[in-house]
Enzyme design. Structure first.
Site, mmCIF file in Angstrom:
data_model
loop_
_atom_site.group_PDB
_atom_site.id
_atom_site.type_symbol
_atom_site.label_atom_id
_atom_site.label_comp_id
_atom_site.label_asym_id
_atom_site.label_seq_id
_atom_site.Cartn_x
_atom_site.Cartn_y
_atom_site.Cartn_z
ATOM 1 N N GLY A 11 3.908 3.936 -0.799
ATOM 2 C CA GLY A 11 2.575 4.362 -0.349
ATOM 3 C C GLY A 11 2.600 5.829 0.042
ATOM 4 N N ARG A 72 4.785 2.233 -6.929
ATOM 5 C CA ARG A 72 5.728 1.173 -6.564
ATOM 6 C C ARG A 72 6.236 0.665 -7.914
ATOM 7 N NH1 ARG A 72 4.268 0.774 -1.116
ATOM 8 N NH2 ARG A 72 2.047 0.722 -0.685
ATOM 9 N N ASP A 103 10.792 2.482 3.795
ATOM 10 C CA ASP A 103 11.917 1.557 3.739
ATOM 11 C C ASP A 103 12.240 1.080 2.305
ATOM 12 O OD1 ASP A 103 13.641 -0.453 5.359
ATOM 13 O OD2 ASP A 103 12.510 -1.706 3.950
ATOM 14 N N GLY A 104 11.209 0.688 1.552
ATOM 15 C CA GLY A 104 11.427 0.205 0.184
ATOM 16 C C GLY A 104 12.053 1.294 -0.675
ATOM 17 N N THR A 125 6.003 7.548 5.877
ATOM 18 C CA THR A 125 5.136 6.373 5.786
ATOM 19 C C THR A 125 4.233 6.345 7.004
ATOM 20 O OG1 THR A 125 5.025 3.958 5.988
ATOM 21 C CG2 THR A 125 7.091 4.958 6.671
ATOM 22 N N ILE A 126 2.961 6.044 6.774
ATOM 23 C CA ILE A 126 2.048 5.998 7.928
ATOM 24 C C ILE A 126 2.429 4.855 8.872
ATOM 25 C CG2 ILE A 126 0.122 7.072 6.695
ATOM 26 C CD1 ILE A 126 -1.196 4.201 6.708
ATOM 27 N N ASP A 127 3.191 3.861 8.376
ATOM 28 C CA ASP A 127 3.515 2.687 9.199
ATOM 29 C C ASP A 127 4.481 3.013 10.343
ATOM 30 O OD1 ASP A 127 2.015 1.346 7.307
ATOM 31 O OD2 ASP A 127 3.755 0.654 6.170
ATOM 32 N N ASP A 129 7.635 2.613 10.501
ATOM 33 C CA ASP A 129 8.444 1.416 10.741
ATOM 34 C C ASP A 129 9.903 1.600 10.310
ATOM 35 O OD1 ASP A 129 7.904 1.575 8.053
ATOM 36 O OD2 ASP A 129 7.296 -0.513 7.817
ATOM 37 N N ARG A 171 1.378 -2.488 7.868
ATOM 38 C CA ARG A 171 2.171 -3.551 7.218
ATOM 39 C C ARG A 171 2.593 -4.572 8.275
ATOM 40 N NH1 ARG A 171 4.064 -3.485 1.996
ATOM 41 N NH2 ARG A 171 3.728 -1.277 1.757
ATOM 42 N N ALA A 186 -8.873 1.723 23.481
ATOM 43 C CA ALA A 186 -9.290 0.377 23.040
ATOM 44 C C ALA A 186 -9.149 -0.626 24.183
ATOM 45 C CB ALA A 186 -8.436 -0.060 21.849
ATOM 46 N N GLN A 251 -6.890 5.655 5.865
ATOM 47 C CA GLN A 251 -5.834 6.032 6.824
ATOM 48 C C GLN A 251 -4.684 6.775 6.143
ATOM 49 O OE1 GLN A 251 -5.151 2.410 9.671
ATOM 50 N NE2 GLN A 251 -6.240 1.706 7.857
HETATM 51 O O1 F6P Z 1 3.092 1.251 3.670
HETATM 52 C C1 F6P Z 1 1.896 1.937 3.716
HETATM 53 C C2 F6P Z 1 0.733 0.986 3.537
HETATM 54 O O2 F6P Z 1 -0.459 1.741 3.587
HETATM 55 C C3 F6P Z 1 0.682 -0.191 4.524
HETATM 56 O O3 F6P Z 1 0.166 0.182 5.777
HETATM 57 C C4 F6P Z 1 -0.195 -1.152 3.773
HETATM 58 O O4 F6P Z 1 0.072 -2.484 4.191
HETATM 59 C C5 F6P Z 1 0.211 -0.937 2.341
HETATM 60 O O5 F6P Z 1 0.809 0.356 2.278
HETATM 61 C C6 F6P Z 1 -0.923 -0.995 1.353
HETATM 62 O O6 F6P Z 1 -0.392 -0.855 0.090
HETATM 63 P P1 F6P Z 1 -1.230 -0.572 -1.242
HETATM 64 O O7 F6P Z 1 -1.494 0.898 -1.312
HETATM 65 O O8 F6P Z 1 -0.352 -1.041 -2.329
HETATM 66 O O9 F6P Z 1 -2.526 -1.318 -1.104
#
Ligand code: F6P
Length: 319
Positions: A11, A72, A103-104, A125-127, A129, A171, A186, A251
């Protein structure tokens, strides 16, 4: 080492271009030939290579997305795909590789490292993680994007005296929800790391209504459940007017923050240094105030720590 290559994978994340720029310019500074691979691992399989020059990355530091494109690659998960990618790198005499992704992508990078190709990772990665880096490139921008969305939704929520449930990405992690929830004030933050009780969420909302709150914002990390489902349940329990917003892929876009550009520049430059120093199978991270290298193995065997202090604080401040 004479020839190195760079690609972005998985991503996209704001700041990837700043990282590509830093890899290209740092490599040229050290007298290396630098190549860009398009579309990540799939580009290795499909032989998509372009020589990069100083001008190739001009006017990119402030742009979201990735000029090298990303993908991917299910094909790279097969032994045949991996063999094709490795053969291509050997054929092109690429001796070092910088993989910018999450990570992937690092799991793919380890395959190349195991095959004897010097490979380092730069976390994007925006996550957020990935273990052993407090920040991944793109996370700060995503948190700012979500915070901005909360501000805007809060305006209309107040006008209509409504409750808004907002779903954010991440994710399997709740880092975006937590930090944007703290920044956006929030009322509740629902994340996969913490069990949640909808009755308690409703009690908290009821308490807010009773003390005259005109609106409430509930942030849901996608890994914790569907905002639509949670919104329906709250509506059923409280008999109140609820609106649900899923922020989705917006995002991942937008101009990277100064923080992400600086982080990308530092980590990508460190990645090039690591290759020059003969390091491989490692990530350049920003951990506890220092730029440092950590092995992929350590990263895969650990999780990014969830910030429980911030989680408790957000809950206290939202009473
Ligand atoms: O890993 C980044 C991310 O945007 C996650 O937050 C989300 O779950 C996933 O990728 C969405 O993936 P795709 O772009 O394949 O819909």
């Amino acid at each position: 080492m004479k020839n190195i290559a760079v690609f972005t994978s998985g991503g996209d994340a704001p700041g990837m271009n700043a990282a590509v720029r830093a890899v290209v310019r740092k490599s040229i500074f050290h007298g290396l030939n630098i190549y860009g691979i398009k579309r990540g691992f799939q580009g290795l399989i499909n032989h998509e290579i372009v020589p990069m020059e100083l001008g190739s990355v001009a006017d990119t530091i402030h742009r979201g997305g990735t000029i090298l494109l990303t993908a991917r690659s299910p094909e790279f998960l097969t032994a045949e795909g991996q063999a094709k990618a490795i053969a291509f790198l050997q054929d092109q005499q690429i001796e070092g590789l910088v993989v910018i992704g999450g990570d992937g992508s690092f799991r793919g990078a380890r395959v190349l490292h195991d095959a004897g190709i010097m490979t380092v990772g730069v976390p994007a990665t925006i996550d957020n993680d990935i273990a052993f880096t407090d920040h991944c490139i793109g996370f700060d921008t995503a948190v700012n994007t979500v915070t901005d969305a909360i501000n805007k939704l809060r305006d209309t929520a107040t006008s209509h005296e409504r409750i808004y449930v907002i779903e954010v990405m991440g994710r399997d992690s709740g880092h975006i929800a937590l930090q944007a929830g703290l920044a956006g004030g929030a009322e509740s933050i629902i994340v996969p790391e913490a069990p949640f009780d909808l009755t308690e969420v409703c009690n908290r909302l009821q308490h807010g209504v009773e003390r005259g709150k005109l609106h409430s914002v509930i942030l849901v990390a996608e890994g914790a459940g569907s905002a639509i489902h949670i919104g329906d349940e709250i509506k059923r329990i409280m008999q109140l007017d609820i609106r649900v917003t899923i922020l989705g892929h917006l995002q991942r876009g937008g101009t990277p923050t100064a923080f992400d550009r600086i982080l990308a520049s530092r980590l990508a430059a460190k990645g090039v240094d690591m290759l020059i120093e003969g390091k491989s199978g490692m990530m350049a991270g920003y951990y506890k105030g220092e730029i440092k290298a950590t092995s992929f193995e350590d990263i895969f065997n650990n999780n990014q720590e969830f910030n429980w202090e911030d989680y408790k604080l957000a809950s206290i401040l939202a009473i």
